[in-house]
Write an enzyme that holds these catalytic residues in place. Structure first.
Site, short mmCIF file in Angstrom:
data_model
loop_
_atom_site.label_atom_id
_atom_site.label_comp_id
_atom_site.label_asym_id
_atom_site.label_seq_id
_atom_site.Cartn_x
_atom_site.Cartn_y
_atom_site.Cartn_z
N ASP A 4 -13.95 -1.93 2.93
CA ASP A 4 -13.14 -2.01 4.02
C ASP A 4 -13.80 -1.57 5.22
OD1 ASP A 4 -11.00 -1.48 5.88
OD2 ASP A 4 -9.58 -0.79 4.61
N GLU A 45 -11.39 0.56 -3.89
CA GLU A 45 -11.48 0.09 -2.25
C GLU A 45 -12.17 1.57 -1.51
OE1 GLU A 45 -8.00 -1.39 -0.36
OE2 GLU A 45 -8.89 -0.95 1.86
N LYS A 101 -1.10 -0.86 -4.32
CA LYS A 101 -2.18 -0.03 -4.17
C LYS A 101 -1.98 1.30 -3.68
CE LYS A 101 -4.83 -0.13 0.14
NZ LYS A 101 -5.74 -0.87 1.34
N LEU A 102 -2.60 2.38 -4.49
CA LEU A 102 -2.33 3.65 -4.27
C LEU A 102 -3.43 4.24 -3.31
CD1 LEU A 102 -1.53 4.89 -7.93
CD2 LEU A 102 0.03 4.09 -6.05
N LYS A 103 -3.22 4.96 -2.51
CA LYS A 103 -4.05 5.73 -1.44
C LYS A 103 -4.53 7.06 -2.62
CE LYS A 103 -4.11 3.67 2.41
NZ LYS A 103 -5.24 2.99 2.91
N LYS A 131 -10.22 -7.12 7.63
CA LYS A 131 -9.05 -6.65 8.71
C LYS A 131 -9.63 -7.24 10.16
CE LYS A 131 -7.71 -2.47 6.73
NZ LYS A 131 -7.89 -1.02 6.78
N SER A 156 0.87 -1.16 0.10
CA SER A 156 -0.06 -0.04 0.07
C SER A 156 0.67 1.27 0.27
CB SER A 156 -0.78 -0.26 1.09
OG SER A 156 -1.61 1.21 1.28
N GLY A 170 -4.30 -4.45 6.15
CA GLY A 170 -3.23 -4.06 7.16
C GLY A 170 -3.50 -2.95 7.87
N ASP A 215 -7.37 2.89 -2.92
CA ASP A 215 -8.22 2.95 -1.73
C ASP A 215 -8.16 4.56 -1.42
OD1 ASP A 215 -9.16 2.86 0.61
OD2 ASP A 215 -7.35 1.62 1.54
N ASN A 244 -10.24 5.46 1.16
CA ASN A 244 -10.41 5.64 2.68
C ASN A 244 -11.71 6.47 2.80
OD1 ASN A 244 -7.23 5.05 3.18
ND2 ASN A 244 -8.82 3.93 4.34
O1 SMG Z 1 -0.59 -2.52 6.84
O2 SMG Z 1 0.17 -2.41 4.77
C1 SMG Z 1 -0.42 -1.87 5.75
C2 SMG Z 1 -1.48 -0.60 5.45
C3 SMG Z 1 -2.40 -0.97 4.39
O3 SMG Z 1 -3.21 0.69 3.24
C4 SMG Z 1 -3.46 0.25 4.40
N1 SMG Z 1 -4.32 0.27 5.34
O4 SMG Z 1 -7.37 1.36 4.86
O5 SMG Z 1 -6.53 -0.31 3.95
C5 SMG Z 1 -6.67 0.70 4.55
C6 SMG Z 1 -5.42 1.43 5.18
C7 SMG Z 1 -5.54 1.77 6.86
C8 SMG Z 1 -4.43 2.02 7.76
S1 SMG Z 1 -3.95 3.67 7.54
C9 SMG Z 1 -2.91 3.60 9.00
MG MG Z 2 -8.62 0.18 2.92
#
Ligand code: SMG
Ligand code: MG
Length: 372
Positions: free
Chosen positions: A239, A214, A161-163, A263, A135, A291, A189, A191
């Site tokens: 998620d 996502e 995976k790109l935020k 998760k 990520s 994660g 993703d 969020n």
């Molecule tokens: O653990 O590699 C990891 C992070 C994966 O992007 C990740 N997690 O929304 O999926 C999600 C984010 C939430 C965590 S942000 C701290």
């Molecule tokens: Mg997510």
């Protein structure tokens, strides 16, 4: 089993680089660990809540309070229980899934160690290694993003995976797709960063062969996800919206998503995670393990879960070095895009007590009122 003592340990873990999402940036994790003692056998659970309630409503200080005042006393009130009864004992406490998952995992690890069985075996693992993605946070510049992605690509990650967030979406996806070529799976993703007025931006992502989008919309807007799913050929993955087996079945039946990110912290633990896995498998919906920047303690358990058969998509279970200079366990290493599932008893890893000691910022013992 009987919970004799639960020790809560706070650990400061600086990240190798800041991680930025649509809800904020973090340069370190404040990790809360639980160590459960059941008649001399100890087990570990890692809490995935963040310092602030910005991913979901839980946060580290709140988890500690809910554990000490509401969760742990309920378990210590029962003289003998099985791991399957933990959920029922904690049922009067509404929500607080990350808190409950922390203690349930510590108990599960302790119990499995006491019967010399691995978590992977107990959950029903069918593979010895897990496919890993990575990520990638929102970067300070396009150059920085491409350099980071290129590094991960060379390390062999099987999915990028790109935020994303409004203003950082179509351009980074186009540039990264050009860099990595057409074949490496790419996902985004958000969020929850979009809403019904801005979600149409996401239609422009259809050109880049994304494996999924996502959590584009707020967690409670299931109907909005249904609308968006009807506009897209790219699958949606949820998620934050999925906190239980009920949520998963409901979202699938309503057509809000075709993929689910599991998760364990968000859904209340590994037992509920397995139930979601099974419900998705019955409905032909693939899952993958999310994660929360876990240390090796949480990662070990996530790898056991991701070894179940319906975890068919690459997981956010990256190597230790992607997160920490020194982990709390022996480092997890990426080999040919995979990480090996621990096979020892319980979560299958030992805590590096020297490292733990060096990184500990606080410690608290919760004990039974009437020992013996
Ligand atoms: O653990 O590699 C990891 C992070 C994966 O992007 C990740 N997690 O929304 O999926 C999600 C984010 C939430 C965590 S942000 C701290
Ligand atoms: Mg997510």
């Amino acid at each position: 089993m009987r919970l004799e003592r639960l020790t809560l340990i706070r650990v400061a873990m600086p990240l190798v680089r800041p991680f930025t999402t649509s809800f904020g940036s973090q340069s370190a994790r404040e990790v809360l660990l639980a160590c459960a003692d059941i008649g001399g056998v100890q087990g570990w659970g890692e809490c995935v809540a963040m310092s602030e309630p910005v991913y979901n409503s839980e946060y580290v200080d709140g988890v500690e309070q809910v554990l000490s005042d509401h969760v742990v006393p309920r378990l210590m009130d029962v003289d003998d229980f099985t791991i399957d009864e933990v959920g029922q004992i904690l049922r009067p406490v509404v929500g607080h899934h990350m808190a409950k998952a922390t203690v349930e995992t510590a108990l599960l690890d302790a119990w499995l160690r006491s019967v010399d069985r691995s978590l992977a075996d107990y959950l029903g693992a069918t593979r010895e290694q897990v496919l890993c993605g990575v990520s990638v946070g929102i970067a300070p510049s396009m150059e920085a993003l491409l350099a980071e992605v290129d590094g991960y690509r060379q390390q062999g990650y099987r999915r990028i995976k790109l935020k994303i967030q409004p203003g950082w979406d179509v351009d980074p996806v186009r540039e990264v797709r050009a860099l990595i070529g057409p074949d490496l799976p790419l996902t985004v993703d958000a969020n929850r960063a979009y809403d019904r007025s801005t979600m149409h931006t996401l239609l422009a992502l259809e050109d880049f062969n994304l494996q999924m989008i996502e959590q584009p919309l707020p967690e409670d807007d299931i109907a909005g996800h249904v609308q968006l799913a009807q506009l897209l050929t790219t699958p949606l993955c949820l998620d934050e919206s999925i906190c239980s087996t009920f949520d998963a079945i409901d979202a699938i039946e309503r057509g809000a998503c075709r993929i689910i990110n599991i998760k364990p912290g968000r859904v209340g633990g590994y037992l509920e995670s397995r139930r979601i896995h099974d419900a998705c498998a019955e409905r032909g919906v693939p899952v993958w393990c999310g994660g929360m920047l876990e240390t090796g303690i949480g990662r070990a358990a996530n790898l056991a879960l991701a070894a179940l058969p319906n975890f068919t998509l690459p997981n956010d279970t990256s190597a230790s070095e992607r997160y920490y200079r020194r982990d709390l366990t022996a480092p997890f290493v990426l080999r040919d895009g995979h990480i090996a599932v621990p096979s020892g008893p319980g979560i299958g890893v030992e805590v590096d007590l020297d490292m733990l000691q060096a990184a500990t910022t606080g410690r608290r013992n919760l004990t039974r009122a009437t020992p013996g």
